[in-house]
Scaffold this active site. Sequence first.
Site, PDB file in Angstrom:
ATOM      1  N   SER A 130      -1.373  14.322  -4.606  1.00 31.74           N
ATOM      2  CA  SER A 130      -0.429  14.641  -5.685  1.00 31.74           C
ATOM      3  C   SER A 130       0.871  13.879  -5.519  1.00 31.74           C
ATOM      4  CB  SER A 130      -0.131  16.135  -5.712  1.00 31.74           C
ATOM      5  OG  SER A 130       0.818  16.389  -6.735  1.00 31.74           O
ATOM      6  N   LYS A 184      -6.051  21.243  -4.724  1.00 33.09           N
ATOM      7  CA  LYS A 184      -5.370  20.317  -5.650  1.00 33.09           C
ATOM      8  C   LYS A 184      -5.497  20.838  -7.090  1.00 33.09           C
ATOM      9  CE  LYS A 184      -3.270  16.876  -7.469  1.00 33.09           C
ATOM     10  NZ  LYS A 184      -3.830  15.916  -8.329  1.00 33.09           N
ATOM     11  N   HIS A 187      -3.067  23.573  -7.441  1.00 34.74           N
ATOM     12  CA  HIS A 187      -1.737  22.937  -7.509  1.00 34.74           C
ATOM     13  C   HIS A 187      -1.450  22.526  -8.958  1.00 34.74           C
ATOM     14  CE1 HIS A 187       0.624  19.249  -7.917  1.00 34.74           C
ATOM     15  NE2 HIS A 187       1.366  19.679  -6.913  1.00 34.74           N
ATOM     16  N   ASN A 188      -2.428  21.886  -9.579  1.00 34.28           N
ATOM     17  CA  ASN A 188      -2.221  21.418 -10.950  1.00 34.28           C
ATOM     18  C   ASN A 188      -2.116  22.586 -11.931  1.00 34.28           C
ATOM     19  OD1 ASN A 188      -2.579  18.979  -9.671  1.00 34.28           O
ATOM     20  ND2 ASN A 188      -3.821  18.102 -11.297  1.00 34.28           N
ATOM     21  N   GLU A 191       1.238  23.789 -11.660  1.00 40.30           N
ATOM     22  CA  GLU A 191       2.093  22.770 -12.306  1.00 40.30           C
ATOM     23  C   GLU A 191       2.116  22.988 -13.837  1.00 40.30           C
ATOM     24  OE1 GLU A 191       1.099  18.670 -11.076  1.00 40.30           O
ATOM     25  OE2 GLU A 191       1.168  18.139 -13.197  1.00 40.30           O
TER      26      GLU A 191
HETATM   27  P1  NAP Z   1      -6.345   4.031 -13.619  1.00 44.53           P
HETATM   28  O1  NAP Z   1      -5.013   3.395 -13.419  1.00 44.53           O
HETATM   29  O2  NAP Z   1      -6.852   4.203 -14.996  1.00 44.53           O
HETATM   30  O3  NAP Z   1      -7.403   3.176 -12.779  1.00 44.53           O
HETATM   31  C1  NAP Z   1      -8.754   3.482 -12.829  1.00 44.53           C
HETATM   32  C2  NAP Z   1      -9.464   2.739 -11.718  1.00 44.53           C
HETATM   33  O4  NAP Z   1     -10.842   3.186 -11.738  1.00 44.53           O
HETATM   34  C3  NAP Z   1      -9.495   1.227 -11.873  1.00 44.53           C
HETATM   35  O5  NAP Z   1      -9.402   0.638 -10.608  1.00 44.53           O
HETATM   36  C4  NAP Z   1     -10.884   1.003 -12.491  1.00 44.53           C
HETATM   37  O6  NAP Z   1     -11.426  -0.266 -12.224  1.00 44.53           O
HETATM   38  C5  NAP Z   1     -11.682   2.052 -11.753  1.00 44.53           C
HETATM   39  N1  NAP Z   1     -12.922   2.404 -12.419  1.00 44.53           N
HETATM   40  C6  NAP Z   1     -13.067   3.018 -13.611  1.00 44.53           C
HETATM   41  N2  NAP Z   1     -14.376   3.198 -13.872  1.00 44.53           N
HETATM   42  C7  NAP Z   1     -15.053   2.692 -12.817  1.00 44.53           C
HETATM   43  C8  NAP Z   1     -16.435   2.585 -12.489  1.00 44.53           C
HETATM   44  N3  NAP Z   1     -17.385   3.061 -13.312  1.00 44.53           N
HETATM   45  N4  NAP Z   1     -16.779   2.015 -11.303  1.00 44.53           N
HETATM   46  C9  NAP Z   1     -15.822   1.545 -10.473  1.00 44.53           C
HETATM   47  N5  NAP Z   1     -14.515   1.606 -10.726  1.00 44.53           N
HETATM   48  C10 NAP Z   1     -14.131   2.175 -11.888  1.00 44.53           C
HETATM   49  O7  NAP Z   1      -6.416   5.473 -12.941  1.00 44.53           O
HETATM   50  P2  NAP Z   1      -5.413   6.188 -11.908  1.00 44.53           P
HETATM   51  O8  NAP Z   1      -4.279   6.812 -12.647  1.00 44.53           O
HETATM   52  O9  NAP Z   1      -5.121   5.268 -10.776  1.00 44.53           O
HETATM   53  O10 NAP Z   1      -6.315   7.415 -11.421  1.00 44.53           O
HETATM   54  C11 NAP Z   1      -7.315   7.279 -10.433  1.00 44.53           C
HETATM   55  C12 NAP Z   1      -7.718   8.673  -9.984  1.00 44.53           C
HETATM   56  O11 NAP Z   1      -6.574   9.337  -9.441  1.00 44.53           O
HETATM   57  C13 NAP Z   1      -8.219   9.586 -11.099  1.00 44.53           C
HETATM   58  O12 NAP Z   1      -9.193  10.455 -10.600  1.00 44.53           O
HETATM   59  C14 NAP Z   1      -6.982  10.381 -11.465  1.00 44.53           C
HETATM   60  O13 NAP Z   1      -7.288  11.604 -12.098  1.00 44.53           O
HETATM   61  C15 NAP Z   1      -6.372  10.571 -10.105  1.00 44.53           C
HETATM   62  N6  NAP Z   1      -4.941  10.884 -10.074  1.00 44.53           N
HETATM   63  C16 NAP Z   1      -4.084  10.262 -10.917  1.00 44.53           C
HETATM   64  C17 NAP Z   1      -2.737  10.566 -10.849  1.00 44.53           C
HETATM   65  C18 NAP Z   1      -1.730   9.884 -11.751  1.00 44.53           C
HETATM   66  O14 NAP Z   1      -0.570  10.337 -11.781  1.00 44.53           O
HETATM   67  N7  NAP Z   1      -2.095   8.795 -12.430  1.00 44.53           N
HETATM   68  C19 NAP Z   1      -2.271  11.499  -9.919  1.00 44.53           C
HETATM   69  C20 NAP Z   1      -3.173  12.089  -9.046  1.00 44.53           C
HETATM   70  C21 NAP Z   1      -4.501  11.777  -9.136  1.00 44.53           C
HETATM   71  P3  NAP Z   1     -11.250  -1.484 -13.274  1.00 44.53           P
HETATM   72  O15 NAP Z   1      -9.960  -2.140 -12.926  1.00 44.53           O
HETATM   73  O16 NAP Z   1     -12.422  -2.342 -13.013  1.00 44.53           O
HETATM   74  O17 NAP Z   1     -11.257  -0.872 -14.642  1.00 44.53           O
END
Ligand code: NAP
Length: 473
Positions: A130, A184, A187-188, A191
Amino acid sequence: MSQAEIGLIGLGVMGANLALNIAEKGNRIAVFNRTVETTRKFHADAGELKSQIVPCETIEAFVAAIRPPRPIIIMIKAGEAVDQQMEALKPHLAGGDIMIDAGNANFRDTMRRFDALKDTGLTFIGMGVSGGEEGARHGPSIMVGGTEESYARVEKVLTSIAAKYDGEPCVAWLGENGAGHFVKTIHNGIEYADMQMIAEIYGILRDGLKMTAEEIGDVFGTWNRGRLNSYLIEITEKVLEATDPLTGKPMVDMILDKAGQKGTGKWSAIEAQNMGVPATAIEAAVAARSISSMKGEREAAEKILGLPSIGEFQVADRAAFIKDLENALLAAKIGAYAQGFAVMSAASKEFGWSLPMPTIARIWRAGCIIRSQFLDEITSAFTKAPDAANLIVTPAFAAMVKETDGALRRIVSAAVLGGLPVPALASALGYFDSYRRGRGTANLIQAQRDFFGAHGFDRVDGADSHHGPWGSV
Ligand code: NAP
């Protein structure tokens, strides 16, 4: 060149920042992304951290770059993508290697993935992270679920990258399989409730007291220097004080009132319901996001029904009213956190995790979105009373509830009479009032159930007679 200490797949917003954080703390890291161009750009932009990062363009090269037993963080889109990525990795891994899903997984998926790897020699960690983008880059709160042995392999790296509160790292092993992702999720859920309650208070200030965004920002700024001090209150002040570059108006006034959601709040409410634990503030917050998304319907309903015309908001002493709002928010927040911790306590029994409540509060004190001074008080309350049935009956929180619930009652009453929606604040008040009342009204429910369904009831005098005389009524 020496092998990497750890690997990371998925260089999206979270993964890229987490990888830079890991590299910056002196850990050599191998990285891989489905789209190769992203890996190249990430490495090219890594500046002085470049030498700590091994960019890999194939899974084979990626796996070979990590020192066995290999910990591999998967930080990609949650859901099926994770299963696909794990399947693609598996043939290249060897005994002892650890796949770590750091995305926002449903803990039931984590349990399934953990079980599927049992007896394969590979292990699985479900890790809640988080703190958003900033947290990932400079110190997130990290909630780990998996075997204790697999945690030992990654503890050093995770401790180095986690947020610190008074020097203590905000990371902990919380239990087997889905424990980290469950915590987690809750937590959300908390939130969601915290944000909704802040939004309801904002609504009273905006629509009740007719204050401008800037004036409301000042109120939150003052509160942030008091007992409500927290990241969410801090960013609320900043949001309210921002100006829209297109119109010169307050930014917040130009944003459509339709809130998005990705599912973790809903999962919290569903799991609470599954276990029979009231989490009414979280449920109210999830429902409020849903109703917010019905913008067209709401506008049409306002035309048909009009806004409640019970009367203008009557406030005799504005300063005292604003003080009441601060205390009401604190009281309602206690209700929401008490519910979240109660859900975790029930899950701990249900899934055999022994979730450590003081530790959970401790690792939420910094790095995560709900971080606050308040969580330090929860840590202390649960440390002193680890077996308390509920946060609100611990001595410190019972005193806080008694001190602030009057303000919550006055604010909810004023909002209801003024026609302003406060579902989360009201739910917290309803929770206190129901939880603290030894003799409730479920005797009538039991009588009704027995009347129409012969479901039976227990008697207050313990007598061995479990059905009413309904036939003769
Ligand atoms: P993001 O910026 O949209 O990036 C998504 C990533 O996933 C990219 O590297 C993408 O690769 C990859 N991907 C998508 N589909 C795929 C597949 N089928 N096979 C392999 N790779 C794939 O997402 P993010 O915000 O970093 O979030 C990533 C995770 O962290 C999610 O589970 C999200 O819920 C969690 N999270 C996010 C936050 C936040 O604040 N953003 C906070 C906590 C947790 P490509 O570049 O090839 O598309």
